[in-house]
Design a protein around this motif. Structure first.
Motif, mmCIF file in Angstrom:
data_model
loop_
_atom_site.group_PDB
_atom_site.id
_atom_site.type_symbol
_atom_site.label_atom_id
_atom_site.label_comp_id
_atom_site.label_asym_id
_atom_site.label_seq_id
_atom_site.Cartn_x
_atom_site.Cartn_y
_atom_site.Cartn_z
ATOM 1 N N TYR A 38 46.002 45.672 19.173
ATOM 2 C CA TYR A 38 44.873 46.084 19.999
ATOM 3 C C TYR A 38 43.668 45.820 19.749
ATOM 4 O O TYR A 38 42.501 45.333 20.587
ATOM 5 C CB TYR A 38 45.001 47.670 20.467
ATOM 6 N N ALA A 39 43.102 46.142 18.470
ATOM 7 C CA ALA A 39 41.877 45.825 17.849
ATOM 8 C C ALA A 39 41.627 44.236 18.109
ATOM 9 O O ALA A 39 40.302 44.020 18.322
ATOM 10 C CB ALA A 39 41.936 46.189 16.413
ATOM 11 N N GLY A 40 42.348 43.401 17.666
ATOM 12 C CA GLY A 40 42.245 41.929 18.001
ATOM 13 C C GLY A 40 41.879 41.710 19.171
ATOM 14 O O GLY A 40 40.783 40.869 19.406
ATOM 15 N N ALA A 41 42.499 42.214 20.196
ATOM 16 C CA ALA A 41 42.661 41.805 21.802
ATOM 17 C C ALA A 41 41.113 42.349 22.088
ATOM 18 O O ALA A 41 40.590 41.545 22.806
ATOM 19 C CB ALA A 41 43.573 42.394 22.539
ATOM 20 N N MET A 42 40.922 43.593 21.689
ATOM 21 C CA MET A 42 39.537 44.244 22.088
ATOM 22 C C MET A 42 38.428 43.348 21.647
ATOM 23 O O MET A 42 37.298 43.348 22.194
ATOM 24 C CB MET A 42 39.591 45.748 21.711
ATOM 25 N N ILE A 43 38.489 43.108 20.272
ATOM 26 C CA ILE A 43 37.196 42.481 19.660
ATOM 27 C C ILE A 43 36.871 41.217 20.409
ATOM 28 O O ILE A 43 35.927 40.666 20.641
ATOM 29 C CB ILE A 43 37.508 42.212 18.226
ATOM 30 N N ARG A 44 38.260 40.369 20.523
ATOM 31 C CA ARG A 44 38.071 39.011 21.125
ATOM 32 C C ARG A 44 37.404 39.034 22.479
ATOM 33 O O ARG A 44 36.632 38.139 22.738
ATOM 34 C CB ARG A 44 39.347 38.387 21.155
ATOM 35 N N ALA A 45 37.957 40.146 23.281
ATOM 36 C CA ALA A 45 37.173 40.151 24.667
ATOM 37 C C ALA A 45 35.651 40.625 24.764
ATOM 38 O O ALA A 45 35.043 40.251 25.376
ATOM 39 C CB ALA A 45 37.933 41.281 25.540
ATOM 40 N N ALA A 46 35.508 41.692 23.552
ATOM 41 C CA ALA A 46 34.035 42.269 23.929
ATOM 42 C C ALA A 46 33.068 40.970 23.040
ATOM 43 O O ALA A 46 31.971 41.094 23.612
ATOM 44 C CB ALA A 46 33.926 43.350 23.243
ATOM 45 N N ARG A 47 33.445 40.305 22.257
ATOM 46 C CA ARG A 47 32.825 39.254 21.607
ATOM 47 C C ARG A 47 33.308 37.809 21.546
ATOM 48 O O ARG A 47 33.650 37.359 20.750
ATOM 49 C CB ARG A 47 32.494 39.720 20.051
ATOM 50 N N PRO A 48 33.233 37.458 22.705
ATOM 51 C CA PRO A 48 33.812 35.909 22.988
ATOM 52 C C PRO A 48 33.129 34.770 21.995
ATOM 53 O O PRO A 48 33.686 33.813 21.904
ATOM 54 C CB PRO A 48 33.775 35.596 24.359
ATOM 55 N N ASP A 49 31.948 35.093 21.520
ATOM 56 C CA ASP A 49 31.228 34.192 20.655
ATOM 57 C C ASP A 49 31.654 34.489 19.134
ATOM 58 O O ASP A 49 31.490 33.425 18.524
ATOM 59 C CB ASP A 49 29.823 34.729 20.628
ATOM 60 N N PHE A 50 32.694 35.556 18.851
ATOM 61 C CA PHE A 50 33.246 35.443 17.549
ATOM 62 C C PHE A 50 34.187 34.406 17.220
ATOM 63 O O PHE A 50 35.027 33.928 18.190
ATOM 64 C CB PHE A 50 33.907 36.693 17.376
ATOM 65 N N THR A 51 34.267 33.762 16.094
ATOM 66 C CA THR A 51 35.440 32.823 15.683
ATOM 67 C C THR A 51 36.668 33.600 15.128
ATOM 68 O O THR A 51 36.673 34.853 15.160
ATOM 69 C CB THR A 51 34.794 32.044 14.332
ATOM 70 N N THR A 52 37.494 32.864 14.918
ATOM 71 C CA THR A 52 39.061 33.653 14.857
ATOM 72 C C THR A 52 38.885 34.280 13.463
ATOM 73 O O THR A 52 39.277 35.345 13.123
ATOM 74 C CB THR A 52 39.900 32.449 14.470
ATOM 75 N N ASP A 53 38.025 33.882 12.299
ATOM 76 C CA ASP A 53 37.779 34.282 11.162
ATOM 77 C C ASP A 53 37.003 35.726 11.207
ATOM 78 O O ASP A 53 37.455 36.745 10.577
ATOM 79 C CB ASP A 53 37.308 33.371 10.277
ATOM 80 N N GLN A 54 36.175 35.701 12.205
ATOM 81 C CA GLN A 54 35.233 36.677 12.403
ATOM 82 C C GLN A 54 36.051 38.087 13.099
ATOM 83 O O GLN A 54 35.892 39.131 12.503
ATOM 84 C CB GLN A 54 33.970 36.587 13.292
ATOM 85 N N VAL A 55 36.837 37.619 13.807
ATOM 86 C CA VAL A 55 37.791 38.577 14.652
ATOM 87 C C VAL A 55 38.961 39.149 13.331
ATOM 88 O O VAL A 55 38.891 40.414 13.234
ATOM 89 C CB VAL A 55 38.517 37.885 15.956
ATOM 90 N N ARG A 56 39.277 38.274 12.674
ATOM 91 C CA ARG A 56 40.268 38.567 11.747
ATOM 92 C C ARG A 56 39.566 39.648 10.503
ATOM 93 O O ARG A 56 40.272 40.714 10.339
ATOM 94 C CB ARG A 56 40.963 37.374 10.976
ATOM 95 N N GLN A 57 38.438 39.326 10.441
ATOM 96 C CA GLN A 57 37.679 40.335 9.291
ATOM 97 C C GLN A 57 37.453 41.745 9.867
ATOM 98 O O GLN A 57 37.935 42.558 9.253
ATOM 99 C CB GLN A 57 36.411 39.582 8.937
#
Length: 293
Positions: free
Chosen positions: A126-145
């Motif tokens: 859920y956290a990963g999906a929410m962060i990716r949707a809220a911040r589409p400018d983030f890289t995969t590594d930024q989301v993972r962190q």
């Protein structure tokens, strides 16, 4: 209750004590800055906990105030501890470090959320999906962190001296399928599971309530075990967040939270409703086509 040794809270406590000692000595910030040959803004930021003071700074300031001996030694030691790095320091570029530091030192947290599940209760997916949707400018590594930090923070709820969490969620939080059907169902099951902990209280504010006291935005109230550490309100927004510490601000948000939880479903009703939604989610219900005539 054992003290949570957060560098953030110790820096805040140190600043408050330095301010108290300066005022007791009848010395202005400007006079201290002149004697230490630094800016008045530096002294002000130390007193408000926004800047970490070196042990030498603290010793010199206390000398000006006439504070010596064991009392001075204790505050200098706090200054050393305040300069230590919290576990979240490696992730300081991806989160609000001040909030995580205060959260780690809190004895209780009251949270009002309108859009998403609180970070302390999120599943990793859920956290990963929410962060990716809220911040589409983030890289995969930024989301993972960011996900890694959120999961790390959750130990606060299960450690030997756990924080007390009281969270009120708008019904929209549990009805929007963040991450899709499977991810959201798992998240709802997680909420039910976490609500069984004796230190976690969960309530849902239903749509039928209509207008309510929390419509101006989400916020978190952090309370601390030491009487000398006043509550802090953190009001989050898209660019970060705002920390509020004035007495009238704290009273206002406590008042709002009390009204929100009074209007919400009782905890046992809320958990039962979440469990039912996990089996029959609203997003699966057929919708009428509003465009049809």
């Amino acid at each position: 209750m054992s003290e949570r040794r957060s560098p953030t809270i110790r820096r805040r406590r140190l600043g408050a004590e330095l301010r108290r000692q300066r005022e007791a000595a009848g010395i202005t910030i400007e006079a201290v800055a002149e004697q230490l040959e630094c800016s008045a803004s530096k002294i002000s930021r130390i007193e408000t906990g926004h800047t970490t003071a070196t042990p030498r700074d603290v010793r010199d300031m206390l000398r000006i105030y006439g504070v010596v001996g064991p009392e001075s030694d204790e505050l200098v030691q706090i200054a050393r501890e305040a300069r230590q790095k919290g576990w979240w320091h490696p992730y300081s570029t991806v989160l609000v470090g001040a909030f995580v530091g205060l959260e780690a030192a809190a004895s209780s947290i009251r949270a009002w959320e309108q859009q998403v599940v609180p970070g302390l209760l999120e599943t990793e997916e859920y956290a990963g999906a929410m962060i990716r949707a809220a911040r589409p400018d983030f890289t995969t590594d930024q989301v993972r962190q960011r996900v890694r930090v959120r999961i790390g923070r959750q130990s606060l709820l299960t450690q030997d001296d756990p924080v007390d969490l009281w969270a009120v969620l708008d019904e929209a939080v549990i009805c929007r399928p963040v991450g899709g059907d499977t991810v959201m169902r798992d998240q709802l099951h997680r909420l039910v599971e976490m609500a069984q902990l004796p230190n976690v209280t969960l309530q849902i504010l239903p749509f039928e309530v209509g207008a309510h006291a929390g419509m101006d935005g989400t916020f978190t109230i952090l309370s601390f075990p030491e009487p000398g550490d006043p509550d802090v309100v953190y009001a989050e927004n898209a660019t970060g967040g705002l920390f509020l510490e004035k007495s009238d601000e704290l009273q206002k948000y406590s008042f709002i939270f009390d009204h929100i939880r009074a209007a919400a479903m009782r905890p046992e009703e809320s958990v039962g409703y979440i469990a039912r939604l996990a089996e029959e989610p609203l997003w699966k219900w057929p919708r009428k086509d509003s465009r049809s005539t």
